[in-house]
Design an enzyme around this catalytic site. Sequence first.
Site, PDB file in Angstrom:
ATOM      1  CG  HIS A  89      27.812  40.542 -23.799  1.00 37.64           C
ATOM      2  ND1 HIS A  89      28.256  39.260 -24.051  1.00 37.64           N
ATOM      3  CD2 HIS A  89      27.166  40.478 -22.605  1.00 37.64           C
ATOM      4  CE1 HIS A  89      27.897  38.465 -23.057  1.00 37.64           C
ATOM      5  NE2 HIS A  89      27.227  39.192 -22.159  1.00 37.64           N
ATOM      6  CD  GLU A  90      24.890  42.986 -20.543  1.00 38.37           C
ATOM      7  OE1 GLU A  90      23.754  42.529 -20.314  1.00 38.37           O
ATOM      8  OE2 GLU A  90      25.920  42.488 -20.057  1.00 38.37           O
TER       9      GLU A  90
ATOM     10  CD  GLU B 208      26.612  36.049 -20.084  1.00 39.92           C
ATOM     11  OE1 GLU B 208      27.370  36.924 -20.560  1.00 39.92           O
ATOM     12  OE2 GLU B 208      25.479  36.289 -19.653  1.00 39.92           O
TER      13      GLU B 208
ATOM     14  CG  HIS C  37      22.293  38.594 -22.821  1.00 34.09           C
ATOM     15  ND1 HIS C  37      22.569  37.247 -22.866  1.00 34.09           N
ATOM     16  CD2 HIS C  37      23.340  39.168 -22.168  1.00 34.09           C
ATOM     17  CE1 HIS C  37      23.728  37.013 -22.265  1.00 34.09           C
ATOM     18  NE2 HIS C  37      24.216  38.163 -21.834  1.00 34.09           N
TER      19      HIS C  37
END
Length: 504
Positions: free
Chosen positions: A338-339, A444, A342
């Site tokens: 997920h990070e 997100e 970004h």
Amino acid sequence: RGAVMALPGELRAEEVRAELWAELPADKRIFCSVLLFSWAVYLWEAFLAHRQRRVYRTTTHVPQELGQIMDSETFEKSRLYQLDKSTFSFWSGLYSEVEGTMILVCGGIPFLWNLSGRISGRAGFGPEYEIIQSLVFLLLATLFSAVTGLPWSLYNTFVIEEKHGFNQQTLGFFLKDAIKKFIVTQCILLPVTSLLLYIIKIGGDYFFIYAWLFTLVVSLVLVTIYADYIAPLFDKFVPLPEGELKQQIETMAKSIDFPLTKVYVVEGSKRSSHSNAYFYGFFKNKRIVLFDTLLEDYSALNKEPAEGEDGENEETKSKTKNKKQGCKNEEVLAVLGHELGHWKLGHTIKNIIISQVSCDKLQVSLLHDVFVLISNVVSLLQMNSFLCFFLFAVLIGRKELFAAFGFYDTQPTLIGLMIIFQFIFSPYNEVLSFCLTVLSRRFEFQADAFAKELGKAKDLYSALIKLNKDNLGFPVSDWIFSMWHYSHPPLLERLQALKDAKQE
């Protein structure tokens, strides 16, 4: 008909009020507008918090849609924790608003400026040394804020966080931490401010361009050195040991061309049992930092004290209330997926360009975390900040702005920065902050979708549930409170978006 008959009188009263307002000097209108807007924002925030507290008080049973996610014991713990935090936030927010109002109404800013002048004068620096006086002013202001904010910080740490099993600090460790933060803050704030004021003084008509470029350079330097030189002053960083997790992280990073150079574990459990992870660095030098509380296999909170140890030393108290917290390796990889999403989707660059807290307030209070200070300085580099500096250049010559805050004979540059960035730009900041919160939620969802594409949907699903449980997040929110405050989507919305891929 009575209402119609009363209408002209009401209109006349409105006209009288408008005339009285118009007759006020410009500086009085500015001062009143600043106070009214400040209280309007506070009352709006208090209203939202009241709605959310009502959710905490009334939602005492696990909703049906959460039955497979949270057990009743965890749900009740998170409800009580968030209720305590909300109540504390109400009282601390009220105190902060009243304190700020009293400082403005009683002339606290000009008083502190004059006191700074007397102190610098005794040291041999007269009124012509404005930058020296400005630095003394900042030092006194941050010291005042540190003293007045200390009781609130102590209560939050040793009553609320302690009560709910998150605090791992002793009083001695806390005070030592606070002193270090204050010193590091001054070491960053005072030199940067003095150089910024000097550039504004000598920059001529285009000083705002040079000031903006200076903040750009400073922010890049601070972001670069933070994790390597500043953060280690407060926490111990160690390389992630060789093993399966490190190999899997490196493999995932390589698969998406993330230029990973190092992976660190930080001993966050010395301070709190909350968990976190982040990456930093520019260009081809990216590094990942994992809190030990995020890692089930590394968290000190999951380990029994060795024989002969009492489980407590001078700096940290290991608790067992949150036993077996953290995520398994597969779940840690999903969180990192997920990070890294970004980064891959350009969210970091987009935030820099748009600005996370554009035209940010220049804080004259002790920042409770050094990283907040760095974030505030970083926020000055964004493109939107260029507009703020330009408007500052337009407004800095308006004497009525200074007169509104008690400066009738002098127009110090630092005071001008405070007035314009903190007060005059407040309405703009509030609107833009909300827009950026909405954008953040969109980012997100996109990062979650990226993790799904990496095949991490199932593990991210379980990781989000674990992290919510470990941090006692309450999964039920008032819709207006959530819309205004949550930079991350509510848990249920994120899980729903992951659910289809998880089932597949």
